[in-house]
Design a protein around this motif. Sequence first.
Motif, PDB file in Angstrom:
ATOM      1  N   THR A 273      50.108  43.399  31.608  1.00  0.00           N
ATOM      2  CA  THR A 273      49.343  44.585  32.006  1.00  0.00           C
ATOM      3  C   THR A 273      48.251  44.884  30.985  1.00  0.00           C
ATOM      4  O   THR A 273      47.085  45.113  31.351  1.00  0.00           O
ATOM      5  CB  THR A 273      50.276  45.798  32.151  1.00  0.00           C
ATOM      6  N   ARG A 274      48.638  44.900  29.714  1.00  0.00           N
ATOM      7  CA  ARG A 274      47.631  45.177  28.677  1.00  0.00           C
ATOM      8  C   ARG A 274      46.530  44.117  28.694  1.00  0.00           C
ATOM      9  O   ARG A 274      45.339  44.423  28.611  1.00  0.00           O
ATOM     10  CB  ARG A 274      48.314  45.215  27.300  1.00  0.00           C
ATOM     11  N   SER A 275      46.926  42.848  28.812  1.00  0.00           N
ATOM     12  CA  SER A 275      45.957  41.746  28.793  1.00  0.00           C
ATOM     13  C   SER A 275      45.025  41.812  30.001  1.00  0.00           C
ATOM     14  O   SER A 275      43.810  41.616  29.880  1.00  0.00           O
ATOM     15  CB  SER A 275      46.683  40.405  28.766  1.00  0.00           C
ATOM     16  N   LEU A 276      45.612  42.107  31.167  1.00  0.00           N
ATOM     17  CA  LEU A 276      44.819  42.134  32.388  1.00  0.00           C
ATOM     18  C   LEU A 276      43.806  43.279  32.374  1.00  0.00           C
ATOM     19  O   LEU A 276      42.647  43.112  32.771  1.00  0.00           O
ATOM     20  CB  LEU A 276      45.731  42.250  33.610  1.00  0.00           C
ATOM     21  N   ILE A 277      44.240  44.452  31.917  1.00  0.00           N
ATOM     22  CA  ILE A 277      43.319  45.593  31.856  1.00  0.00           C
ATOM     23  C   ILE A 277      42.152  45.285  30.916  1.00  0.00           C
ATOM     24  O   ILE A 277      40.978  45.520  31.252  1.00  0.00           O
ATOM     25  CB  ILE A 277      44.068  46.863  31.393  1.00  0.00           C
TER      26      ILE A 277
END
Length: 787
Positions: free
Chosen positions: A657-661
């Motif tokens: 999630t952090r990487s995708l955002i």
Amino acid sequence: MFLRIPLLHKLSTFTTPVVLLNALPGCGKSTLLKQLAEQRSCTVSHHLPDPVDHPIGEVLFWDPAGSGLSQHLQQVMAIAPQLEQRQQTLFMSGAWIGNNAWISDGLLYQKLTLIEQSELMMSEHEIATFYPQSDAETIWRQTAGWPVLVANWDRIQDERFTLSWTDYLHNRVLPLLPFHTQRLLVALAYENVITQEAITNELELISAIEPLIELNAHGEYRLGVPFLRPILQSIAQQEPRLYQDSMRIVSRHHHKMGQRMRAINIALESSNVDLALRWFKQNGGGVYGYHHGFDELENILSHFPTIMLSQDLHLAWANVILLFKRQRFLAARSFIENLPQQHKNSFESAEERGIFTLIKSKYFAYFRSQTEDSQLKQFSRLESLLSDNPGALMNYYGTLSIYHNNLGEWFQAAILQDKELTLATRYEVPYLIFYCHFNLTRLNLRMGYPVKSLHHIQQADIALKRTSFRSHLTYELNFVTLAQGMIAMYQGDVVTAQTYWNRVEVLRANSEIWPEFLSQIHTYGIMTFLLRDDIDRAYTLLDELRYEYFTSFADEQAAVFYNLLTVLILQQQERWIDAQEHLQDIINTNDTVPGNYQAMFQWLTVRNNVGLVCIHQHKSGQEIRIKHSHSYPYHEIQHQVQQLKLQWHKREYAQMTRSLIHLMQRCHQLQLWSPMMLEQHWLNSAIQWVWKKEKYRYTNTPFEHAVKHWQQLEQQITQHQQSDELTNKQLQIVQRLAEGLSNKQIAQYCGISESTVKFHLKNLFKTYEVKNRQALLGLARIKKWIK
């Protein structure tokens, strides 16, 4: 001869000691002296009269034979005091062109009256008196009132008269003129006007030969007697040196008027090769085509002796550039390899040595996709040798940029393009300005900066419109469209990218190309079909591109590139095992992967390992190490997407999630979406999952803007697919569905993953507004997708 009463009356009024009728033969000097003498009941002497032998106050007449006027004047001025003392006037004839001390002194001290040639010419009124039945104006315009021509006007069309007049002009008139005046006279027979600036030798006393040569208020010489034009041309054909030197004047005139092409061709046609070469070098030399166009360059080079194209470095340099522009690659290669300078131990100057090395460098830049370090090191030393030649320096920076392209050093290549652009702007070469901006567009795309690329292609379009020979350019006019299509692809606008590819597809085989440039075009073409999931068309195009490339280039290294494109297509089918075999073949070859393919090779290797883990649970993929530090955003994003795929597969949702955002925000900021669009089959589900989970926290944030932009890109593809009915892959899935196969069986049959099958089916349900498989099959029968 006509009796010219007004002129005779004017002559009879002069009382200075000496009256000199100074004019070329044919002006009626002897006749006038005879008529004037008859009026005075005197005779014309053919030797200098002695004043003592004639009464005080008498008028004397002397018509000296020969061309020794200088000596005659010296004799006359010696007796001028006696003539003045005895109140006598001596009328004499002469033909002197140029300054003369005795004439100047005589005029200064009022010892002499000078009757010049222009005063002896007949007026239109006089001609009308003698030819009342003829058009006096026509006669005057053709002859300028030259008495010998006017007197013979009634037989001027007679061939015998023309021949005799040609002989008269050749043997009696021209020898009296200085050679530089003869040259100008003949030059005016071939050109209506000649500018003063085109004359290297200043004409002395132009008034003395008027109206043969006249000088108008605009500083232009013209032929005052049009009747002489064909006669002078026939004389020039008999006098090779006179013709050659006269045409130098004509060539110089056209060059002064800015008509460089005509100036060069006239010089070549008249065997003034040295002058043609001088004009060629002054107007660009080796980079002539960049300044004035390649059609013009081709025309000019075709007029130079063939042997000179290889012997003169500037001509050889220009010819090499032209051959590449005309896509005559084999001819260019042969020409470079057979240059006689190959066997030269020394050159006249360091600049010449640098230019020859620059010519040879084209061979390596255009025929090989790999640059060796030794070549780059040797070529990098040329800058100091070419520092005094802006054209050579511009060409040097452009070629060196290609060398760094071949090494995958795109930032360094861009710096060199900026240097070339600075010089092209300073010396106002719009064509090179266009090319620099176009190449900067390509380089920024390779690095991952579509917004910068868009700025450069806009500037390239402006420069192209300022190029004087724009109407003669063929494929460069499509380069702007090509770049716009590539930008659209990088930005994820698949529909626009496909539209532009259809327009410029012809460029891949019909423009100035070199391996690095061609590889980028070919990647663009393949990607446009892969992003639309049209695998069959991608394979067909790949076969076409591979054949076209190896038809033009004998570049073994390029086999690696086309293997990499094959791997890319296989990966889009999720045929990871087949793709792995191709990658292993590349690794097993003795040749190393060329520098500009290294990044692509590394990315495809990582992507394949990730694919093997996610689809086939391949053990070797468990120890994947994805590099996080990359030189350019494009490659960094490619690898980050693969890291996301691993996290999504391993259900590491917090990290994902952090990487995708972060990744979505960066892609939106850069407007760089193509690395993500390639992974849309699984990435779309991941984005939707994260957005549903996090949308309340990220409302009105860069992440929300990025997600909405992604959805718009997806919607465009869906709408386009709807308008084009089904892609080949979708049609294949529907046909297998009609056979009653499960998702897993369809995946095995098509060589893709089960999740990809589900993705396609979900898109079909949404696009055609059906709820289940049976409804989709019913629609397929209506639309005749299946039997």
